[in-house]
Scaffold this motif. Sequence first.
Motif, mmCIF file in Angstrom:
data_model
loop_
_atom_site.group_PDB
_atom_site.id
_atom_site.type_symbol
_atom_site.label_atom_id
_atom_site.label_comp_id
_atom_site.label_asym_id
_atom_site.label_seq_id
_atom_site.Cartn_x
_atom_site.Cartn_y
_atom_site.Cartn_z
ATOM 1 N N THR A 38 -12.868 -32.314 67.300
ATOM 2 C CA THR A 38 -13.016 -33.236 68.277
ATOM 3 C C THR A 38 -13.861 -32.644 69.204
ATOM 4 O OG1 THR A 38 -11.062 -33.450 69.090
ATOM 5 C CG2 THR A 38 -11.485 -34.869 67.332
ATOM 6 N N PRO A 39 -14.857 -33.284 69.941
ATOM 7 C CA PRO A 39 -15.436 -32.515 71.072
ATOM 8 C C PRO A 39 -14.402 -32.353 72.321
ATOM 9 C CG PRO A 39 -16.569 -34.454 70.299
ATOM 10 C CD PRO A 39 -15.202 -34.792 69.379
ATOM 11 N N LEU A 40 -14.633 -31.410 72.739
ATOM 12 C CA LEU A 40 -13.877 -30.911 73.827
ATOM 13 C C LEU A 40 -13.781 -32.115 75.121
ATOM 14 C CD1 LEU A 40 -11.739 -28.919 75.248
ATOM 15 C CD2 LEU A 40 -13.906 -27.541 76.374
ATOM 16 N N THR A 41 -14.895 -32.604 75.384
ATOM 17 C CA THR A 41 -14.975 -33.565 76.585
ATOM 18 C C THR A 41 -14.201 -34.762 75.929
ATOM 19 O OG1 THR A 41 -16.941 -34.448 75.508
ATOM 20 C CG2 THR A 41 -17.142 -32.909 77.262
ATOM 21 N N TRP A 42 -14.002 -35.385 74.852
ATOM 22 C CA TRP A 42 -13.215 -36.582 74.316
ATOM 23 C C TRP A 42 -11.838 -36.325 74.451
ATOM 24 C CZ3 TRP A 42 -9.911 -37.029 70.048
ATOM 25 C CH2 TRP A 42 -9.571 -38.314 69.690
ATOM 26 N N ARG A 43 -11.283 -34.952 74.225
ATOM 27 C CA ARG A 43 -10.014 -34.449 74.146
ATOM 28 C C ARG A 43 -9.366 -34.389 75.627
ATOM 29 N NH1 ARG A 43 -10.161 -29.113 70.798
ATOM 30 N NH2 ARG A 43 -12.141 -29.192 71.621
ATOM 31 N N LYS A 44 -10.404 -34.118 76.581
ATOM 32 C CA LYS A 44 -10.113 -33.761 77.987
ATOM 33 C C LYS A 44 -9.804 -35.217 78.615
ATOM 34 C CE LYS A 44 -11.775 -29.429 79.183
ATOM 35 N NZ LYS A 44 -10.425 -28.788 79.674
ATOM 36 N N ASN A 45 -10.210 -36.256 77.980
ATOM 37 C CA ASN A 45 -10.282 -37.750 78.373
ATOM 38 C C ASN A 45 -9.101 -38.499 77.776
ATOM 39 O OD1 ASN A 45 -12.813 -37.990 80.051
ATOM 40 N ND2 ASN A 45 -13.905 -38.069 78.372
ATOM 41 N N ILE A 46 -8.361 -37.836 76.996
ATOM 42 C CA ILE A 46 -7.022 -38.486 76.568
ATOM 43 C C ILE A 46 -5.896 -38.097 77.748
ATOM 44 C CG2 ILE A 46 -5.268 -38.305 74.808
ATOM 45 C CD1 ILE A 46 -7.658 -37.427 72.874
ATOM 46 N N ARG A 47 -5.391 -39.444 77.880
ATOM 47 C CA ARG A 47 -4.439 -39.366 79.026
ATOM 48 C C ARG A 47 -2.797 -39.644 78.321
ATOM 49 N NH1 ARG A 47 -7.433 -36.844 81.368
ATOM 50 N NH2 ARG A 47 -8.934 -37.598 83.048
#
Length: 143
Positions: A38-47
């Motif tokens: 999965t894209p790193l930006t997507w993972r960083k948005n997971i709370r």
Amino acid sequence: MTRDRWHTGFVDALGTGGLLGQVEGRTVADVLAWLSTTPLTWRKNIRHVAIDMSATYRAAIRTGLPDVIVVVDHFHAVQLANKMLSLVRRRTTAETVAGADAPPTRSGRPVAACYATAKTSPTTSSPPCGTRCWATGRSDRHC
């Protein structure tokens, strides 16, 4: 699509509720392998991540998404509560309905053992072994 107990499914619980991905296996490595696609930006948005009470999944999330809040999903929390409630109910009923001073049944088994068996059996709703029904006071054949 194949679905069985040896697959891990990733579902969007807050958005559309759709399936994000599915992998074969239930190990930390399987979960981390999918997360790495999965894209790193997507993972960083997971709370928040909701999981069942699997230590394997918790370890995978702690490794792959170290900053998220891990919660237990509603289904598994309620399932565990119901299991515990049933366990306490059966134990308490066996202790109060058929205390230690109760005479043995026709088969010689303690009444408490028969009552516990009845409540865990999917085919009966009344105590076996000739015991009395707690609701009606009648024998098990008429309860």
